[in-house]
Design a protein around this motif. Structure first.
Motif, PDB file in Angstrom:
ATOM      1  N   ALA A  63       0.864  -1.191   0.000  1.00 16.83           N
ATOM      2  CA  ALA A  63       0.000   0.000   0.000  1.00 16.83           C
ATOM      3  C   ALA A  63       0.893   1.231   0.000  1.00 16.83           C
ATOM      4  CB  ALA A  63      -0.909   0.004   1.228  1.00 16.83           C
ATOM      5  N   ARG A  64       0.290   2.365  -0.372  1.00 12.50           N
ATOM      6  CA  ARG A  64       1.045   3.624  -0.464  1.00 12.50           C
ATOM      7  C   ARG A  64       0.286   4.718   0.276  1.00 12.50           C
ATOM      8  NH1 ARG A  64       2.838   6.705  -6.100  1.00 12.50           N
ATOM      9  NH2 ARG A  64       4.859   5.773  -5.787  1.00 12.50           N
ATOM     10  N   ILE A  65       0.982   5.436   1.161  1.00 15.84           N
ATOM     11  CA  ILE A  65       0.363   6.521   1.935  1.00 15.84           C
ATOM     12  C   ILE A  65       1.082   7.827   1.625  1.00 15.84           C
ATOM     13  CG2 ILE A  65      -0.142   7.409   4.249  1.00 15.84           C
ATOM     14  CD1 ILE A  65      -0.218   4.522   5.233  1.00 15.84           C
ATOM     15  N   GLY A  66       0.328   8.864   1.267  1.00 15.42           N
ATOM     16  CA  GLY A  66       0.905  10.174   0.986  1.00 15.42           C
ATOM     17  C   GLY A  66       0.643  11.145   2.124  1.00 15.42           C
ATOM     18  N   PHE A  67       1.677  11.893   2.529  1.00 15.33           N
ATOM     19  CA  PHE A  67       1.529  12.928   3.562  1.00 15.33           C
ATOM     20  C   PHE A  67       1.267  14.252   2.852  1.00 15.33           C
ATOM     21  CE2 PHE A  67       4.647  10.819   6.847  1.00 15.33           C
ATOM     22  CZ  PHE A  67       3.941   9.631   6.713  1.00 15.33           C
ATOM     23  N   VAL A  68       0.095  14.812   3.064  1.00 10.85           N
ATOM     24  CA  VAL A  68      -0.276  16.082   2.425  1.00 10.85           C
ATOM     25  C   VAL A  68      -0.495  17.125   3.514  1.00 10.85           C
ATOM     26  CG1 VAL A  68      -2.012  17.256   1.006  1.00 10.85           C
ATOM     27  CG2 VAL A  68      -1.369  14.912   0.465  1.00 10.85           C
ATOM     28  N   GLY A  69      -0.033  18.337   3.259  1.00  7.47           N
ATOM     29  CA  GLY A  69      -0.247  19.399   4.248  1.00  7.47           C
ATOM     30  C   GLY A  69       0.447  20.676   3.815  1.00  7.47           C
ATOM     31  N   PHE A  70       0.187  21.743   4.557  1.00  4.75           N
ATOM     32  CA  PHE A  70       0.860  23.009   4.280  1.00  4.75           C
ATOM     33  C   PHE A  70       2.320  22.908   4.726  1.00  4.75           C
ATOM     34  CE2 PHE A  70      -3.521  24.545   4.112  1.00  4.75           C
ATOM     35  CZ  PHE A  70      -3.448  25.346   2.989  1.00  4.75           C
ATOM     36  N   THR A  99       9.426  14.575  -3.694  1.00  4.00           N
ATOM     37  CA  THR A  99       8.799  13.498  -2.930  1.00  4.00           C
ATOM     38  C   THR A  99       9.882  12.672  -2.247  1.00  4.00           C
ATOM     39  OG1 THR A  99       6.986  13.381  -4.511  1.00  4.00           O
ATOM     40  CG2 THR A  99       7.299  11.475  -3.098  1.00  4.00           C
ATOM     41  N   VAL A 100       9.754  12.502  -0.917  1.00 10.66           N
ATOM     42  CA  VAL A 100      10.721  11.700  -0.161  1.00 10.66           C
ATOM     43  C   VAL A 100      10.036  10.402   0.273  1.00 10.66           C
ATOM     44  CG1 VAL A 100      12.255  11.613   1.847  1.00 10.66           C
ATOM     45  CG2 VAL A 100      11.864  13.799   0.669  1.00 10.66           C
ATOM     46  N   PRO A 101      10.498   9.247  -0.253  1.00 15.03           N
ATOM     47  CA  PRO A 101       9.845   7.984   0.109  1.00 15.03           C
ATOM     48  C   PRO A 101      10.444   7.344   1.365  1.00 15.03           C
ATOM     49  CG  PRO A 101      11.391   7.609  -1.673  1.00 15.03           C
ATOM     50  CD  PRO A 101      11.536   9.056  -1.272  1.00 15.03           C
ATOM     51  N   ILE A 111       4.445  -1.109   3.829  1.00 12.50           N
ATOM     52  CA  ILE A 111       3.682   0.091   3.457  1.00 12.50           C
ATOM     53  C   ILE A 111       4.632   1.229   3.094  1.00 12.50           C
ATOM     54  CG2 ILE A 111       2.017   1.816   4.297  1.00 12.50           C
ATOM     55  CD1 ILE A 111       1.049  -0.619   6.168  1.00 12.50           C
ATOM     56  N   GLN A 112       4.451   1.748   1.885  1.00 18.64           N
ATOM     57  CA  GLN A 112       5.290   2.854   1.391  1.00 18.64           C
ATOM     58  C   GLN A 112       4.720   4.186   1.888  1.00 18.64           C
ATOM     59  OE1 GLN A 112       5.155   3.718  -2.868  1.00 18.64           O
ATOM     60  NE2 GLN A 112       7.362   3.985  -2.900  1.00 18.64           N
ATOM     61  N   LEU A 113       5.590   5.033   2.423  1.00 17.23           N
ATOM     62  CA  LEU A 113       5.191   6.362   2.893  1.00 17.23           C
ATOM     63  C   LEU A 113       5.842   7.412   1.990  1.00 17.23           C
ATOM     64  CD1 LEU A 113       5.873   5.840   6.731  1.00 17.23           C
ATOM     65  CD2 LEU A 113       3.717   5.477   5.514  1.00 17.23           C
ATOM     66  N   LEU A 114       5.065   8.421   1.608  1.00 19.47           N
ATOM     67  CA  LEU A 114       5.601   9.489   0.753  1.00 19.47           C
ATOM     68  C   LEU A 114       5.411  10.839   1.418  1.00 19.47           C
ATOM     69  CD1 LEU A 114       4.206   8.457  -2.771  1.00 19.47           C
ATOM     70  CD2 LEU A 114       6.450   7.931  -1.820  1.00 19.47           C
ATOM     71  N   ASP A 115       6.518  11.503   1.705  1.00 20.74           N
ATOM     72  CA  ASP A 115       6.460  12.876   2.227  1.00 20.74           C
ATOM     73  C   ASP A 115       6.427  13.812   1.019  1.00 20.74           C
ATOM     74  OD1 ASP A 115       6.719  15.273   3.549  1.00 20.74           O
ATOM     75  OD2 ASP A 115       8.857  15.036   3.972  1.00 20.74           O
ATOM     76  N   LEU A 116       5.264  14.433   0.791  1.00 20.05           N
ATOM     77  CA  LEU A 116       5.103  15.315  -0.373  1.00 20.05           C
ATOM     78  C   LEU A 116       5.427  16.754   0.019  1.00 20.05           C
ATOM     79  CD1 LEU A 116       1.731  13.801  -1.624  1.00 20.05           C
ATOM     80  CD2 LEU A 116       3.984  13.385  -2.561  1.00 20.05           C
ATOM     81  N   ARG A 138      -2.967  11.343  -5.830  1.00 17.20           N
ATOM     82  CA  ARG A 138      -4.016  10.558  -6.505  1.00 17.20           C
ATOM     83  C   ARG A 138      -3.665   9.074  -6.601  1.00 17.20           C
ATOM     84  NH1 ARG A 138      -8.028  12.788 -10.079  1.00 17.20           N
ATOM     85  NH2 ARG A 138      -7.814  10.925 -11.346  1.00 17.20           N
ATOM     86  N   THR A 139      -2.370   8.746  -6.525  1.00 14.15           N
ATOM     87  CA  THR A 139      -1.942   7.349  -6.672  1.00 14.15           C
ATOM     88  C   THR A 139      -1.890   6.611  -5.335  1.00 14.15           C
ATOM     89  OG1 THR A 139       0.432   7.802  -6.381  1.00 14.15           O
ATOM     90  CG2 THR A 139      -0.460   8.053  -8.612  1.00 14.15           C
ATOM     91  N   CYS A 140      -2.240   7.274  -4.242  1.00 11.08           N
ATOM     92  CA  CYS A 140      -2.091   6.677  -2.908  1.00 11.08           C
ATOM     93  C   CYS A 140      -3.306   5.833  -2.509  1.00 11.08           C
ATOM     94  CB  CYS A 140      -1.876   7.778  -1.871  1.00 11.08           C
ATOM     95  SG  CYS A 140      -0.310   8.656  -2.107  1.00 11.08           S
TER      96      CYS A 140
END
Length: 366
Positions: A63-70, A99-101, A111-116, A138-140
């Motif tokens: 699975a892939r999780i994206g971190f989104v925020g200001f 993007t930092v994986p 589980i893959q984590l992505l710091d956007l 969108r790909t998470c």
């Protein structure tokens, strides 16, 4: 006139228009025009909507999780402390520029984590490389929206607006609407339940904006004009989301009690690693993954390395394909132990739907 200007003009007209039965058709038309313009913005002519340098990260794991925020809400600190991956942290904004994986193992799943990079208001319109950031989101399989606990509501609304504008629907199910184009016969509308907003006139108005004059539509619940537009556009993604209220070390216990009542929220301190257990449990619940254990013939099940399946793809055939594509060709039947069967074990075919922590033994054709 630029697309952004057209979008701004339509949004302004919508804000001015009073919402009542008489204006429903006009508002529906404006919403359809807005959706079309936003699609052009997301996918420029020529189809070059690539994520861009530093944003394309190969998918790995279950699975892939994206971190989104200001900017400066603690996404990089969270990644560093969760996954042990160094993502540059500083007291100034826009430290993370690509993007930092990272990766964590939890309950046997990888589980893959992505710091956007931090997004800003107007990201959906291309500001601050926002398009690339949201394209990755969108790909998470799950989105973590990281918020500053001292100003959560303002940030939450702005980020939701940016993601919505990019066709991401958070914590929502796809609309229960059947839509099928046809060559002739006009518009045929069927309503399974009574509709409060959509009627034949409004449906035809929206379809006409898309130059669709022949279609079968079935509304299986009380739908809105936005729901119908989402189905016609066909490019929406429905992603579960958890709101992480970071920096709880700066608030009182009483305030923390109130935060705990907010749906889809987990209060944390990324810096002090507070409440990470709750976060990981909630993450597992929202990912809705299914662990299947393999059992070689005449041996005990292997509980050390489960085969992890998605909730929408957990048949015996999906299980075989996840191990290796060639297995299904030689498949005869499977023996299953667990909650998905009545007898222990039970002989099943490739269409059988498995449950979390079932044990499966594949029997091949001789």
């Amino acid at each position: 006139m630029s697309i952004l200007q057209k979008i701004a003009d339509i949004e302004a007209e919508m804000a001015r228009t009073q919402k009542n039965k008489a204006t429903m058709g006009h508002l529906g038309l404006l919403k359809a025009k807005l959706a079309k313009l936003k699609r052009e913005l997301i996918t420029p002519k020529g189809g070059a909507s690539g994520a861009g340098e530093g944003f394309d990260v190969a998918k790995t794991g279950d699975a892939r999780i994206g971190f989104v925020g200001f900017p400066s809400v603690g996404k990089s600190t969270l990644l560093s402390n969760l996954a042990g991956v160094y993502s540059e942290v500083a007291a100034y904004e826009f430290t993370t520029l690509t993007t930092v994986p990272g990766c964590i193992k939890y309950k046997g799943a990888k589980i893959q984590l992505l710091d956007l990079p931090g997004i800003i208001e107007g990201a959906k319109d291309g500001k601050g490389r926002g398009k690339q950031v949201i394209a990755v989101a969108r790909t998470c399989s799950l989105i973590f929206i990281v918020l500053d606990v001292l100003k959560p509501l303002g940030q939450k609304k702005l980020i939701e607006k940016e993601l919505e504008g990019f066709g991401i629907r958070l914590n929502k199910e796809p609309p229960q609407i059947t839509f099928r184009r046809k060559e002739k016969g006009g518009v045929n509308l069927q309503c399974v339940v009574q509709q409060t907003e959509l009627d034949m006139e409004l449906v035809k108005t929206i379809l006409a904006e898309y130059r669709i004059h022949n279609a079968d539509i079935v509304l299986k619940y009380d739908a809105t004009a936005d729901d119908l537009i989402d189905v016609i556009e066909g490019n929406r993604v429905y992603i579960p989301c958890i709101y992480l209220l970071n920096k709880i070390d700066q608030i009182s216990i009483e305030e923390l009690d109130i935060i705990y009542r907010i749906p889809h929220c987990v209060p944390i301190s990324a810096h002090h690693k507070w409440n990470f257990d709750d976060l990981l449990e909630k993450m597992w619940e929202y990912l809705n993954l299914c662990r299947i254990y393999t059992k070689p013939k005449g041996q005990l099940p292997d509980y050390s390395a489960p085969v992890v399946l998605r909730a929408d793809k957990k048949t015996v055939e999906d299980f075989c394909n996840k191990i290796h594509r060639t297995i299904i060709r030689e498949f005869k039947y499977a023996l299953v132990w667990g909650s998905s069967v009545k007898h222990q074990p039970q002989k099943v075919g490739k269409e059988h739907v498995l449950n979390d922590e079932d044990v499966v033994q594949i029997c091949k054709k001789v």
